[in-house]
Enzyme design. Structure first.
Site, mmCIF file in Angstrom:
data_model
loop_
_atom_site.group_PDB
_atom_site.id
_atom_site.type_symbol
_atom_site.label_atom_id
_atom_site.label_comp_id
_atom_site.label_asym_id
_atom_site.label_seq_id
_atom_site.Cartn_x
_atom_site.Cartn_y
_atom_site.Cartn_z
ATOM 1 N NE ARG A 1 -1.728 -2.156 9.956
ATOM 2 C CZ ARG A 1 -1.621 -1.660 8.722
ATOM 3 N NH1 ARG A 1 -2.687 -1.177 8.098
ATOM 4 N NH2 ARG A 1 -0.458 -1.676 8.107
ATOM 5 C CD GLU B 1 3.063 -0.686 2.597
ATOM 6 O OE1 GLU B 1 3.151 0.545 2.498
ATOM 7 O OE2 GLU B 1 2.399 -1.245 3.511
ATOM 8 C CE1 TYR C 1 -4.982 3.856 -0.720
ATOM 9 C CE2 TYR C 1 -3.411 4.020 1.077
ATOM 10 C CZ TYR C 1 -3.941 3.324 0.027
ATOM 11 O OH TYR C 1 -3.443 2.088 -0.292
ATOM 12 C CG ASP D 1 -4.856 6.530 5.500
ATOM 13 O OD1 ASP D 1 -5.122 6.954 4.345
ATOM 14 O OD2 ASP D 1 -3.869 5.807 5.752
ATOM 15 C CD GLU E 1 -1.929 2.343 9.465
ATOM 16 O OE1 GLU E 1 -3.074 2.721 9.111
ATOM 17 O OE2 GLU E 1 -1.058 1.947 8.666
HETATM 18 C C1 ACM Z 1 -1.241 -0.092 1.079
HETATM 19 O O1 ACM Z 1 -1.616 1.054 1.335
HETATM 20 N N1 ACM Z 1 -0.172 -0.602 1.675
HETATM 21 C C2 ACM Z 1 -1.981 -0.958 0.150
#
Ligand code: ACM
Length: 471
Positions: free
Chosen positions: A104, A272, A363, A365, A415
């Site tokens: 990203r 995804e 996570y 982020d 991102e």
């Molecule tokens: C993910 O956060 N799409 C693995």
């Protein structure tokens, strides 16, 4: 005596000696004797510092690296008068990982090296490099020059948050891109190896492939409708097509990636992956008949199986995000659980080795404080205390299922992290808490940890690592 120099992660057994005179030295590394010992378990190291000098023994090269990293913390915290200590230590988890998304936002080799240094300081031992995604392809693959020439660049990037202003999206008008040559990646692998860290590459498939399809439209489902490298975030509908050419491409990519990265693991993503294009594609329907599939959702399983066969042929173990559990999965796959806590139970109860990477606590982020006072982030709220106090291993795991949990990993999806400094700000100090949990340090209160973390922060300053201040 309590830890006078804020060791973090806290080793399993630390005995500081108050009676002995400190070791006075200006060149501590000169005085460190190092050796492997068969008396120690492969993951174990023993470090002894007396007024005469220091000795480190370990059961393997990896454990020696852990011991060296602990010694480095002691030296950094002590100056020339080094307190005497005896340490016996071993990690709880074999996999103590950090994930870094260089797709990203591309990061230079030097930026990645700085991350490796920071990981070593915290005795983390796996760098999971997310090398490919819709917004950029970052690894040189011989025979496919457009992957990096075209797929390595997007024309511009969304300004602000993806959600909430769909009608008024603005873009920065500035191309963003870059990639690593195979030589550069091999150099990074060696840099990491010397610091006790293994780099595990990820090629995300069959979704998150828009950059590759932009470079080679025949890799998509509708080659007559070319697309560009994605300029926004979120999930792209453009996924790999099902032609023989696509599978030849995957074989080439996975083979070259296996050669660049000597680690015994390759991550194939699998997260995804929308099925909308496969539903509309006549070729996908024909393939389903040929493959004897009744549901479109089973197509992803074919990709997983193919990648698994190619990679096991190269002696690798294969890891996928937990969506791979939704189709038939080869027995020896490993699962990286990101979506929900009971996914760990699902994977381990089916006998799969699993890495905990859940989006509730790992996570990085997510915001780490009140969004009013933070730079733009993807959302969520995960404080350093949340990471430190998280209940990572679900209580309902049986003993044999517990044994399948290989470790813990933090994620840096970039991102909303355009610079290296911003990546560090999001990583720290949450990564410190993650490292302590992954190491399996003797249980401490949040208050004790916070105090030790405060004392550790000057070390981050000394390394030039940016971090979010503690509240
Ligand atoms: C993910 O956060 N799409 C693995």
């Amino acid at each position: 005596m309590t830890d006078p120099i804020a060791l973090l992660p806290l080793p399993q057994s630390v005995i500081w000696s108050e009676s002995e005179q400190p070791w006075e030295t200006t060149e501590p590394w000169e005085g460190l004797s190092v050796g492997l010992s068969e008396d120690l378990d492969r993951t174990e190291y023993a470090l002894a510092i007396s007024s005469e000098g220091a000795s480190l023994t370990a059961g393997s090269e990896a454990a020696l690296a852990d011991g060296r990293n602990t010694f480095a913390q002691i030296v950094a915290g002590a100056g020339t008068s080094i307190p005497c200590v005896t340490i016996h230590d071993r990690p709880r988890y074999a996999w103590r990982g950090m994930h870094l998304d260089v797709a990203r936002h591309f990061r230079s080799v030097e930026d990645v090296e700085a991350m490796i240094d920071a990981m070593a300081l915290h005795r983390l031992n796996v760098l999971h490099l997310h090398l490919t995604d819709d917004q950029g392809w970052r690894v040189e693959i011989k025979g496919y020059p457009k992957l990096t020439e075209v797929g390595g660049w997007r024309k511009q990037t969304l300004i602000g948050h993806m959600s909430g202003n769909e009608r008024g999206w603005e873009f920065d008008g500035t191309p963003h891109g870059g990639f690593y040559t195979q030589e550069e990646l091999k150099g990074l692998v060696e840099y990491a190896r010397q610091r006790g860290i293994m780099i595990v590459p990820e090629v995300d498939l069959p979704g998150h492939m828009q950059a590759a399809i932009a470079a080679y439209p025949q890799l998509g489902n509708f080659p007559d409708a070319p697309i560009e490298v994605r300029e926004t975030w979120g999930i792209s509908d453009h996924v790999l097509g099902v032609s023989d050419e696509v599978f030849d491409f995957l074989r080439d990519v996975l083979t070259q990636v296996s050669e660049i990265f000597p680690a015994p693991y390759v991550h194939i993503g699998g997260d995804e992956c929308p099925q909308a294009e496969w539903k509309r594609s006549p070729q996908a329907r024909t393939r389903m008949v040929e493959w004897g599939l009744t549901r479109v959702s089973e197509i992803q399983g074919k990709f997983t199986q193919f990648a698994f066969e190619v990679l096991t042929g190269h002696g690798k173990r294969v890891i996928g995000w937990d969506e791979v559990l939704e189709s038939h999965l080869p027995d020896d796959m490993m699962v990286m659980n990101w979506r929900h806590g009971n996914g760990v139970k699902t994977a381990t109860s089916r006998g799969f080795q699993t890495i905990i990477a859940n989006n509730e606590h790992t996570y990085f982020d997510h915001y780490q404080g009140d969004p009013e006072h933070e730079q733009l982030a993807i959302g969520g709220l995960t404080t350093v205390k949340d990471v430190y106090t998280a209940d990572f291993t679900p209580k309902q795991l049986e003993e044999d299922e517990q044994a399948l949990v290989m470790g813990l990993q933090g994620q840096l999806w970039t991102e909303y992290m355009p610079t290296a400094a911003h990546v560090q700000y999001m990583a720290f100090p949450r990564m410190c808490a993650l490292a302590e949990r992954a190491w399996g340090s003797p249980e401490q209160s949040w208050e004790e940890f916070e105090e030790r973390l405060r004392a550790h922060l000057p070390r981050l300053d000394a390394f030039g690592i940016r971090y979010r201040p503690l509240d």
